[in-house]
Scaffold this motif. Structure first.
Motif, PDB file in Angstrom:
ATOM      1  N   HIS A  87       0.819  -1.204   0.000  1.00  0.00           N
ATOM      2  CA  HIS A  87       0.000   0.000   0.000  1.00  0.00           C
ATOM      3  C   HIS A  87       0.861   1.266   0.000  1.00  0.00           C
ATOM      4  N   HIS A  88       2.165   1.102   0.190  1.00  0.00           N
ATOM      5  CA  HIS A  88       3.068   2.243   0.268  1.00  0.00           C
ATOM      6  C   HIS A  88       4.320   1.966  -0.560  1.00  0.00           C
ATOM      7  N   PHE A  89       5.005   3.033  -0.950  1.00  0.00           N
ATOM      8  CA  PHE A  89       6.218   2.888  -1.738  1.00  0.00           C
ATOM      9  C   PHE A  89       7.471   2.898  -0.864  1.00  0.00           C
ATOM     10  N   PHE A  90       7.519   3.807   0.122  1.00  0.00           N
ATOM     11  CA  PHE A  90       8.738   4.009   0.895  1.00  0.00           C
ATOM     12  C   PHE A  90       8.474   3.944   2.399  1.00  0.00           C
ATOM     13  N   THR A  91       9.528   3.593   3.136  1.00  0.00           N
ATOM     14  CA  THR A  91       9.479   3.549   4.600  1.00  0.00           C
ATOM     15  C   THR A  91      10.699   4.263   5.166  1.00  0.00           C
ATOM     16  N   LEU A  92      10.486   5.018   6.223  1.00  0.00           N
ATOM     17  CA  LEU A  92      11.557   5.666   6.966  1.00  0.00           C
ATOM     18  C   LEU A  92      11.874   4.802   8.175  1.00  0.00           C
ATOM     19  N   SER A  93      13.100   4.285   8.255  1.00  0.00           N
ATOM     20  CA  SER A  93      13.537   3.508   9.417  1.00  0.00           C
ATOM     21  C   SER A  93      14.507   4.375  10.210  1.00  0.00           C
ATOM     22  N   VAL A  94      14.233   4.546  11.492  1.00  0.00           N
ATOM     23  CA  VAL A  94      15.042   5.437  12.317  1.00  0.00           C
ATOM     24  C   VAL A  94      15.382   4.780  13.649  1.00  0.00           C
ATOM     25  N   GLN A  95      16.604   4.976  14.097  1.00  0.00           N
ATOM     26  CA  GLN A  95      17.032   4.458  15.394  1.00  0.00           C
ATOM     27  C   GLN A  95      16.604   5.435  16.486  1.00  0.00           C
ATOM     28  N   THR A  96      15.942   4.936  17.518  1.00  0.00           N
ATOM     29  CA  THR A  96      15.495   5.766  18.635  1.00  0.00           C
ATOM     30  C   THR A  96      16.035   5.176  19.932  1.00  0.00           C
ATOM     31  N   THR A  97      15.751   5.838  21.032  1.00  0.00           N
ATOM     32  CA  THR A  97      16.155   5.317  22.343  1.00  0.00           C
ATOM     33  C   THR A  97      15.372   4.060  22.694  1.00  0.00           C
ATOM     34  N   ARG A  98      14.320   3.760  21.942  1.00  0.00           N
ATOM     35  CA  ARG A  98      13.501   2.553  22.152  1.00  0.00           C
ATOM     36  C   ARG A  98      13.728   1.528  21.044  1.00  0.00           C
ATOM     37  N   GLY A  99      14.828   1.671  20.329  1.00  0.00           N
ATOM     38  CA  GLY A  99      15.122   0.741  19.250  1.00  0.00           C
ATOM     39  C   GLY A  99      14.747   1.324  17.889  1.00  0.00           C
ATOM     40  N   THR A 100      14.802   0.495  16.869  1.00  0.00           N
ATOM     41  CA  THR A 100      14.505   0.946  15.516  1.00  0.00           C
ATOM     42  C   THR A 100      12.988   1.020  15.295  1.00  0.00           C
ATOM     43  N   LYS A 101      12.539   2.114  14.750  1.00  0.00           N
ATOM     44  CA  LYS A 101      11.122   2.304  14.429  1.00  0.00           C
ATOM     45  C   LYS A 101      10.983   2.514  12.924  1.00  0.00           C
ATOM     46  N   ASN A 102       9.916   1.960  12.378  1.00  0.00           N
ATOM     47  CA  ASN A 102       9.664   2.047  10.940  1.00  0.00           C
ATOM     48  C   ASN A 102       8.397   2.846  10.699  1.00  0.00           C
ATOM     49  N   LEU A 103       8.526   3.927   9.949  1.00  0.00           N
ATOM     50  CA  LEU A 103       7.400   4.809   9.674  1.00  0.00           C
ATOM     51  C   LEU A 103       7.101   4.787   8.182  1.00  0.00           C
ATOM     52  N   ARG A 104       5.900   4.383   7.834  1.00  0.00           N
ATOM     53  CA  ARG A 104       5.522   4.362   6.427  1.00  0.00           C
ATOM     54  C   ARG A 104       5.338   5.788   5.917  1.00  0.00           C
ATOM     55  N   ILE A 105       5.821   6.012   4.717  1.00  0.00           N
ATOM     56  CA  ILE A 105       5.648   7.305   4.068  1.00  0.00           C
ATOM     57  C   ILE A 105       4.464   7.190   3.112  1.00  0.00           C
ATOM     58  N   HIS A 106       3.414   7.897   3.425  1.00  0.00           N
ATOM     59  CA  HIS A 106       2.205   7.855   2.593  1.00  0.00           C
ATOM     60  C   HIS A 106       2.437   8.657   1.319  1.00  0.00           C
ATOM     61  N   SER A 107       1.803   8.214   0.254  1.00  0.00           N
ATOM     62  CA  SER A 107       1.932   8.894  -1.031  1.00  0.00           C
ATOM     63  C   SER A 107       0.567   9.010  -1.688  1.00  0.00           C
ATOM     64  N   GLU A 108       0.122  10.234  -1.824  1.00  0.00           N
ATOM     65  CA  GLU A 108      -1.131  10.499  -2.510  1.00  0.00           C
ATOM     66  C   GLU A 108      -0.852  11.528  -3.602  1.00  0.00           C
TER      67      GLU A 108
END
Length: 231
Positions: A87-108
Motif C-alpha cells: 500500500h506504500h512505496f517508501f518507509t523511513l527507518s530510524v534508530q530511537t532510544t527505544r530501538g529501531t522504528k519504521n514509519l511508512r511514508i504515505h503517497s497520494e
C-alpha cells in the motif's frame, strides 16, 4: 490502496510501466500500489530518482535488515527503504532510544507525508518529494531555516535554535509517544564530489534567482536543479 478507477493512468504514456507497478532494480515485484493519476506516477518517479542520488536510499531491504543496520548507530540515525507493504512505496527507518522504528511514508496525489496522529487535529505537512519531507523533520526545510535565523537573532544558542527549527512528530510505541528525531542518514553508497557540492549549495539556499545563476552553463544549472534537497 489508491485506485484510479477505469482506465489505468499509466497507460497514458507508452514509457510508463503497466499494471500500476513501479519497476526498476530498486523496487521489488510486490510493489503494486496503483497510482491515482499519471501526475502521481511522475511525482513518485521523480522522488525515486532523487532518492537514488541521495546516498542513503537502501532499496529493497526489509524491516529486520534495517534494524540490524541501525542497531549499533546512535539515536537519530535513519535510512529510507522500499516499503514491504504494497500500500506504500517508501518507509523511513530510524534508530530511537527505544530501538529501531519504521514509519511508512504515505503517497497520494498531493504529495508525501507521514502517518497522521490519530490523537491530533493537525494535518501532517505534505511534500512533493521524500527528501524534502526528511529535510523538514531534520529542521533543514525553508520554514525551519527561518525559525533558526530568528532564534539566533534573539541570542539563543545554536542547539536550542536547531531544536526550534525542527517539526515535532510523535511516534506511538508501546503505549508511549516518543518524538521523532532525524539527525544523520546512514549512507548506502559514496557520493560523488559533484553531488556533495550540489547538496552543500542547496543547504545554503540554492541558486535562487541570482544573476550569477543565469550565467552558469545550462548543463551545470540543470545538474544543480535536478537535486533540490538540502540533504
Amino acid at each position: 490502496m489508491v485506485t484510479s478507477g477505469g482506465r489505468n493512468p499509466l497507460a497514458m504514456s507508452s514509457g510508463t510501466p503497466s499494471e500500476g507497478r513501479v519497476q526498476g532494480s530498486n523496487f521489488t515485484p510486490h510493489h503494486y500500489k496503483p497510482f491515482s493519476s499519471h501526475a502521481h506516477y511522475q511525482q513518485v518517479m521523480r522522488a525515486l530518482r532523487k532518492l537514488q542520488e541521495s546516498g542513503f536510499y537502501w532499496g529493497a531491504v526489509g524491516g529486520r535488515e534495517a534494524s540490524s543496520l541501525l542497531r549499533s548507530e546512535p539515536p537519530g540515525t535513519f535510512l529510507i527503504r522500499d516499503s514491504s507493504d504494497h500500500h506504500h512505496f517508501f518507509t523511513l527507518s530510524v534508530q530511537t532510544t527505544r530501538g529501531t522504528k519504521n514509519l511508512r511514508i504515505h503517497s497520494e496525489g498531493g504529495g508525501f507525508f507521514l502517518q497522521p496522529d490519530s490523537q491530533s487535529t493537525q494535518v501532517p505537512p505534505q511534500f512533493d518529494c521524500v527528501l524534502k519531507l526528511i529535510a523538514h523533520y531534520m529542521g533543514k526545510g525553508p520554514d525551519a531555516a527561518r525559525s533558526r535565523e530568528g532564534a539566533c537573532g534573539g541570542g539563543g544558542n545554536s542547539e536550542a535554535a536547531d531544536m526550534k527549527g525542527r517539526s515535532v512528530y510523535l511516534i506511538h510505541t508501546g503505549g508511549e509517544r516518543i518524538p521523532l528525531e532525524l539527525r544523520r542518514p546512514l549512507s548506502s553508497s559514496l557520493s560523488s564530489l559533484q553531488h556533495m557540492c550540489r547538496r552543500t549549495l542547496n543547504n545554503r539556499g540554492g541558486l535562487g534567482g541570482s544573476e550569477r545563476a543565469e550565467q552558469l552553463p545550462h548543463t551545470l544549472r540543470d545538474f544543480l536543479e535536478e537535486y533540490d534537497a538540502p540533504i
